[in-house]
Design an enzyme around this catalytic site. Structure first.
Site, PDB file in Angstrom:
ATOM      1  CG  HIS A 106      60.025 -23.545  25.093  1.00  0.00           C
ATOM      2  ND1 HIS A 106      60.414 -23.766  23.777  1.00  0.00           N
ATOM      3  CD2 HIS A 106      61.174 -23.518  25.816  1.00  0.00           C
ATOM      4  CE1 HIS A 106      61.726 -23.890  23.715  1.00  0.00           C
ATOM      5  NE2 HIS A 106      62.217 -23.750  24.932  1.00  0.00           N
ATOM      6  CB  SER A 107      61.457 -20.258  23.432  1.00  0.00           C
ATOM      7  OG  SER A 107      62.472 -19.528  22.792  1.00  0.00           O
TER       8      SER A 107
END
Length: 341
Positions: A106-107
């Site tokens: 994520h990210s």
């Protein structure tokens, strides 16, 4: 087939020259797991609400990146950057003797998956990226401020306990975390990120402060222009790659469009979906929506080991035909979503 229990885990510590990388291995620990990487300033708790929705035949190894969560901080005089973070992936692989790796991120974690995959595509069999591909643009002002703030943090750390970071009550911490994430992490969900990154204040006994290394706030990340992004995407154009975007998030921008088109071109293993109303931490506040796409992707590209043949030849062919038909429908829908980027 069941799902992973959040209480079914083994704490792990992977030795590195500056200390250790901390993690939790959930679910099946007899086979190679999926390696999960969290986002900037987060920790492995970011996957708390997604993990219980994943199939239990697979394992998920979630780690805290250096300077985050319960992982060791770098030694004084060293600074954090994306080049060193990406080395975390082959470091974990070497520790467990893996020649292949399955990744979910994520990210910042998703960006690391894309970056590592483009550098060593022969070692990657599957990538799931939550709300990112290319990072947001860097600029000279950010780089200058980053250097200045790094030096300030070095001086603060020299003074040790006499100059603690700001401390807060538990209720305040939830609001501080929400504000720091631009309200991507809702206050009521902040507990999933707080339980691995708090230290009790010695100055104010009823307060806590963040245990993560203050230097990670201003880490240096590589600015990828569209040309480099194209070349990176070409290395992954036939790899199983799933991207899930939050409709309310600005992190998957138009500058990623060309790289996405390259990876999706003639690639039946590429999928892109958008979660309506999703913020940047959509896997935390909308895990069921994310799991709708992640679970079948995992089941297809990391299926359970066959212990017996229960299908006749004809039934096997019919099942395969139905799956291919389903994939064509999903891919067609994903292409429509990509056209909106």
């Amino acid at each position: 087939m069941g799902t992973i229990s959040l209480s079914d885990f083994e704490d792990v510590k992977i030795p590195v020259p500056w200390g250790h990388i901390s993690g939790r291995w959930y679910g099946n620990r007899k086979e190679r797991p999926i390696l999960a990487l969290h986002g900037w300033l987060d920790n492995l708790g970011t996957f708390d609400r997604l993990i219980p929705l994943l199939p239990d035949y697979i394992g998920i190894l979630c780690i805290d990146l250096p300077g985050h969560g319960k992982s060791s901080h770098l030694k004084p005089g060293m600074f954090y950057n994306v080049y060193d973070y990406v080395l975390t992936i082959p470091t974990v692989m070497k520790e467990y003797g893996w020649t292949k790796v399955s990744l979910i991120g994520h990210s910042l974690g998703g960006y690391l998956c894309f970056l590592y995959g483009s550098l060593a595509p022969h070692t990657v069999d599957m990538i799931i990226s939550v709300d990112i591909l290319l990072p947001l643009r860097n600029n000279i002002d950010y780089m200058a401020q980053s250097i200045e703030k790094q030096l300030v943090e070095v001086e603060r750390q020299k003074e040790g306990n006499y100059n603690e970071p700001p401390s807060y009550t538990t209720a305040q911490l939830e609001k501080v975390l929400a504000k720091g994430s631009y309200n991507s992490v809702f206050p009521e969900l902040a507990k999933h990120l707080l339980h691995r990154q708090l230290i009790k204040s010695k100055l104010y006994p009823k307060r806590f402060y963040f245990s993560r290394d203050g230097r990670v706030k201003n880490y240096h990340y590589m600015d990828i222009d569209e040309g480099l992004g194209r070349e990176m995407a070409k290395q992954l154009k036939m790899k199983p790659f799933l991207i899930i975007k939050g409709s309310r998030s600005p992190f998957l921008t138009l500058r990623s469009h060309e790289a996405i088109l390259i990876m999706s071109e003639n690639n039946p293993h590429f999928e892109l979906y958008e979660v309506e109303g999703g913020t940047h931490h959509l896997h935390l506040h909308a895990p069921e929506e994310c799991a709708r796409y992640i679970v079948p992707f995992i089941q297809h590209h990391r299926p359970p080991a066959l212990t017996s043949w229960s299908l006749t030849g004809k039934e096997d062919q019919l099942a395969a035909k139905e799956y291919k038909s389903q994939q064509r429908r999903l891919f067609s829908w994903g292409k429509k979503k990509r056209s909106k980027l």
